[in-house]
Write a protein that holds these residues in place. Structure first.
Motif, PDB file in Angstrom:
ATOM      1  N   PRO A   1      10.223   8.661  11.072  1.00 11.06           N
ATOM      2  CA  PRO A   1      10.852   7.524  10.406  1.00 11.06           C
ATOM      3  C   PRO A   1      12.275   7.232  10.899  1.00 11.06           C
ATOM      4  O   PRO A   1      12.766   6.123  10.744  1.00 11.06           O
ATOM      5  CB  PRO A   1      10.877   7.920   8.922  1.00 11.06           C
ATOM      6  CG  PRO A   1      10.097   9.152   8.793  1.00 11.06           C
ATOM      7  CD  PRO A   1       9.818   9.709  10.147  1.00 11.06           C
ATOM      8  N   LEU A   2      12.924   8.220  11.501  1.00 11.21           N
ATOM      9  CA  LEU A   2      14.273   7.988  12.023  1.00 11.21           C
ATOM     10  C   LEU A   2      14.260   7.222  13.347  1.00 11.21           C
ATOM     11  O   LEU A   2      15.303   6.782  13.820  1.00 11.21           O
ATOM     12  CB  LEU A   2      15.015   9.315  12.214  1.00 11.21           C
ATOM     13  CG  LEU A   2      15.375  10.070  10.933  1.00 11.21           C
ATOM     14  CD1 LEU A   2      16.025  11.404  11.276  1.00 11.21           C
ATOM     15  CD2 LEU A   2      16.292   9.228  10.067  1.00 11.21           C
ATOM     16  N   GLY A   3      13.092   7.094  13.954  1.00 12.63           N
ATOM     17  CA  GLY A   3      12.985   6.342  15.217  1.00 12.63           C
ATOM     18  C   GLY A   3      13.914   6.890  16.281  1.00 12.63           C
ATOM     19  O   GLY A   3      13.964   8.089  16.515  1.00 12.63           O
ATOM     20  N   SER A   4      14.688   6.019  16.920  1.00 13.19           N
ATOM     21  CA  SER A   4      15.543   6.447  18.024  1.00 13.19           C
ATOM     22  C   SER A   4      16.722   7.295  17.562  1.00 13.19           C
ATOM     23  O   SER A   4      17.418   7.880  18.381  1.00 13.19           O
ATOM     24  CB  SER A   4      16.041   5.228  18.804  1.00 13.19           C
ATOM     25  OG  SER A   4      16.873   4.440  17.978  1.00 13.19           O
ATOM     26  N   ARG A   5      16.941   7.391  16.245  1.00 15.91           N
ATOM     27  CA  ARG A   5      18.011   8.253  15.725  1.00 15.91           C
ATOM     28  C   ARG A   5      17.532   9.695  15.549  1.00 15.91           C
ATOM     29  O   ARG A   5      18.327  10.585  15.256  1.00 15.91           O
ATOM     30  CB  ARG A   5      18.525   7.698  14.405  1.00 15.91           C
ATOM     31  CG  ARG A   5      19.188   6.348  14.539  1.00 15.91           C
ATOM     32  CD  ARG A   5      19.774   5.861  13.225  1.00 15.91           C
ATOM     33  NE  ARG A   5      18.963   6.134  12.054  1.00 15.91           N
ATOM     34  CZ  ARG A   5      18.084   5.284  11.510  1.00 15.91           C
ATOM     35  NH1 ARG A   5      17.908   4.096  12.036  1.00 15.91           N
ATOM     36  NH2 ARG A   5      17.397   5.618  10.431  1.00 15.91           N
ATOM     37  N   SER A   6      16.243   9.931  15.703  1.00 17.89           N
ATOM     38  CA  SER A   6      15.696  11.270  15.519  1.00 17.89           C
ATOM     39  C   SER A   6      16.041  12.153  16.718  1.00 17.89           C
ATOM     40  O   SER A   6      15.736  11.806  17.855  1.00 17.89           O
ATOM     41  CB  SER A   6      14.174  11.212  15.360  1.00 17.89           C
ATOM     42  OG  SER A   6      13.641  12.508  15.322  1.00 17.89           O
ATOM     43  N   PRO A   7      16.647  13.323  16.456  1.00 18.31           N
ATOM     44  CA  PRO A   7      16.990  14.199  17.577  1.00 18.31           C
ATOM     45  C   PRO A   7      15.774  14.882  18.195  1.00 18.31           C
ATOM     46  O   PRO A   7      15.844  15.375  19.319  1.00 18.31           O
ATOM     47  CB  PRO A   7      17.926  15.225  16.944  1.00 18.31           C
ATOM     48  CG  PRO A   7      17.525  15.264  15.507  1.00 18.31           C
ATOM     49  CD  PRO A   7      17.062  13.870  15.181  1.00 18.31           C
ATOM     50  N   GLY A   8      14.660  14.918  17.438  1.00 18.06           N
ATOM     51  CA  GLY A   8      13.449  15.544  17.974  1.00 18.06           C
ATOM     52  C   GLY A   8      13.672  17.023  18.200  1.00 18.06           C
ATOM     53  O   GLY A   8      14.427  17.648  17.483  1.00 18.06           O
ATOM     54  N   PRO A   9      13.062  17.586  19.185  1.00 22.06           N
ATOM     55  CA  PRO A   9      12.184  16.898  20.133  1.00 22.06           C
ATOM     56  C   PRO A   9      10.792  16.661  19.557  1.00 22.06           C
ATOM     57  O   PRO A   9      10.307  17.431  18.739  1.00 22.06           O
ATOM     58  CB  PRO A   9      12.116  17.863  21.309  1.00 22.06           C
ATOM     59  CG  PRO A   9      12.313  19.218  20.698  1.00 22.06           C
ATOM     60  CD  PRO A   9      13.225  19.008  19.511  1.00 22.06           C
ATOM     61  N   HIS A  10      10.175  15.589  19.988  1.00 18.84           N
ATOM     62  CA  HIS A  10       8.797  15.262  19.651  1.00 18.84           C
ATOM     63  C   HIS A  10       7.987  15.385  20.932  1.00 18.84           C
ATOM     64  O   HIS A  10       8.379  14.846  21.961  1.00 18.84           O
ATOM     65  CB  HIS A  10       8.693  13.847  19.080  1.00 18.84           C
ATOM     66  CG  HIS A  10       9.541  13.664  17.868  1.00 18.84           C
ATOM     67  ND1 HIS A  10       9.204  14.173  16.637  1.00 18.84           N
ATOM     68  CD2 HIS A  10      10.733  13.054  17.697  1.00 18.84           C
ATOM     69  CE1 HIS A  10      10.139  13.878  15.762  1.00 18.84           C
ATOM     70  NE2 HIS A  10      11.089  13.189  16.375  1.00 18.84           N
ATOM     71  N   HIS A  11       6.871  16.111  20.849  1.00 18.88           N
ATOM     72  CA  HIS A  11       6.072  16.405  22.039  1.00 18.88           C
ATOM     73  C   HIS A  11       4.696  15.759  21.947  1.00 18.88           C
ATOM     74  O   HIS A  11       4.123  15.634  20.872  1.00 18.88           O
ATOM     75  CB  HIS A  11       5.880  17.912  22.205  1.00 18.88           C
ATOM     76  CG  HIS A  11       7.160  18.670  22.313  1.00 18.88           C
ATOM     77  ND1 HIS A  11       7.882  18.722  23.468  1.00 18.88           N
ATOM     78  CD2 HIS A  11       7.848  19.393  21.392  1.00 18.88           C
ATOM     79  CE1 HIS A  11       8.964  19.452  23.274  1.00 18.88           C
ATOM     80  NE2 HIS A  11       8.967  19.869  22.011  1.00 18.88           N
ATOM     81  N   ALA A  12       4.177  15.381  23.104  1.00 20.60           N
ATOM     82  CA  ALA A  12       2.798  14.911  23.229  1.00 20.60           C
ATOM     83  C   ALA A  12       2.346  15.247  24.643  1.00 20.60           C
ATOM     84  O   ALA A  12       3.173  15.418  25.552  1.00 20.60           O
ATOM     85  CB  ALA A  12       2.703  13.414  22.972  1.00 20.60           C
ATOM     86  N   ALA A  13       1.040  15.332  24.825  1.00 26.11           N
ATOM     87  CA  ALA A  13       0.503  15.639  26.146  1.00 26.11           C
ATOM     88  C   ALA A  13      -0.749  14.818  26.398  1.00 26.11           C
ATOM     89  O   ALA A  13      -1.524  14.539  25.479  1.00 26.11           O
ATOM     90  CB  ALA A  13       0.172  17.127  26.267  1.00 26.11           C
ATOM     91  N   LEU A  14      -0.898  14.413  27.624  1.00 30.34           N
ATOM     92  CA  LEU A  14      -2.093  13.698  28.067  1.00 30.34           C
ATOM     93  C   LEU A  14      -2.857  14.665  28.963  1.00 30.34           C
ATOM     94  O   LEU A  14      -2.324  15.107  29.985  1.00 30.34           O
ATOM     95  CB  LEU A  14      -1.691  12.439  28.835  1.00 30.34           C
ATOM     96  CG  LEU A  14      -2.782  11.433  29.136  1.00 30.34           C
ATOM     97  CD1 LEU A  14      -2.167  10.046  29.282  1.00 30.34           C
ATOM     98  CD2 LEU A  14      -3.587  11.780  30.352  1.00 30.34           C
ATOM     99  N   ASP A  15      -4.069  15.035  28.541  1.00 31.67           N
ATOM    100  CA  ASP A  15      -4.844  15.969  29.342  1.00 31.67           C
ATOM    101  C   ASP A  15      -5.851  15.215  30.201  1.00 31.67           C
ATOM    102  O   ASP A  15      -6.371  14.184  29.806  1.00 31.67           O
ATOM    103  CB  ASP A  15      -5.535  17.025  28.482  1.00 31.67           C
ATOM    104  CG  ASP A  15      -6.606  16.461  27.580  1.00 31.67           C
ATOM    105  OD1 ASP A  15      -6.510  15.292  27.182  1.00 31.67           O
ATOM    106  OD2 ASP A  15      -7.558  17.193  27.272  1.00 31.67           O
ATOM    107  N   PHE A  16      -6.056  15.732  31.368  1.00 30.62           N
ATOM    108  CA  PHE A  16      -7.035  15.172  32.292  1.00 30.62           C
ATOM    109  C   PHE A  16      -8.300  16.003  32.126  1.00 30.62           C
ATOM    110  O   PHE A  16      -8.327  17.180  32.472  1.00 30.62           O
ATOM    111  CB  PHE A  16      -6.495  15.208  33.729  1.00 30.62           C
ATOM    112  CG  PHE A  16      -5.296  14.323  33.901  1.00 30.62           C
ATOM    113  CD1 PHE A  16      -5.456  12.976  34.202  1.00 30.62           C
ATOM    114  CD2 PHE A  16      -4.012  14.807  33.741  1.00 30.62           C
ATOM    115  CE1 PHE A  16      -4.358  12.137  34.349  1.00 30.62           C
ATOM    116  CE2 PHE A  16      -2.914  13.983  33.880  1.00 30.62           C
ATOM    117  CZ  PHE A  16      -3.084  12.642  34.177  1.00 30.62           C
TER     118      PHE A  16
END
Length: 166
Positions: free
Chosen positions: A75-90
């Motif tokens: 909800p903080l959007g660009s103010r969020s310090p994160g880190p937020h992770h995601a991965a795209l697997d092949f």
């Protein structure tokens, strides 16, 4: 600036009997339109790319749009310090494309690059815009190659779910 692109493979052509108008989501995402993809930082002249020939490029575009939205759930959007992770697997390998968002910036790394290589870094807004532009441009290109694809309901749902961003 971010540039996302693809090249279709000649080694892995789509089956000639494919009915693009009625192809289901699984077929669209995993069995058709194989090739290679790249993400490039045109300012630094660096890129992450595959050279396998079998990456389902429509699935890549679809998954990339999903990941960009997943990285924006705080909800903080660009103010969020994160880190937020995601991965795209092949799916045909153990390789991953990794995304880390801190504040309004996303770093992108790939498992197949040498250790110590700097990640590509883009603003989240630019990544969202370019991912969606890539998706729409890819669908337009593939529809030029296979006219019936433009009439596929799953493609309509996909492009309406991820409209272009001004």
């Amino acid at each position: 600036m971010l540039d996302i692109g693809y090249a279709l493979s000649r080694r892995f052509p789509d089956p000639p009997q494919t009915d693009y108008r009625t192809a289901d989501v699984r077929t669209l995402r995993h069995d058709l339109f194989c090739g290679d993809i790249y993400l490039a930082d045109t300012d630094t002249d660096r890129e992450l790319s595959t050279a396998w020939g079998w990456v389902p490029v429509l699935d890549f575009a679809w998954a990339l749009c999903d990941i960009v939205e997943e990285l924006d759930r705080d909800p903080l959007g660009s103010r969020s310090p994160g880190p937020h992770h995601a991965a795209l697997d092949f799916t045909e390998s153990a390789e991953l494309l990794r995304f880390t968002r801190r504040f309004g910036w996303v770093e992108i790394t790939a498992d197949w690059t040498p250790d110590g290589e700097e990640p590509l870094s883009f603003s989240h807004g630019a990544l969202r815009r370019e991912a969606r532009d890539f998706l729409h441009d890819l669908v337009a290109d593939l529809s030029d190659l296979h006219e019936d694809l433009a009439a596929n309901p799953a493609v309509h749902v996909l492009t309406s779910r991820f409209p272009r961003v001004p």
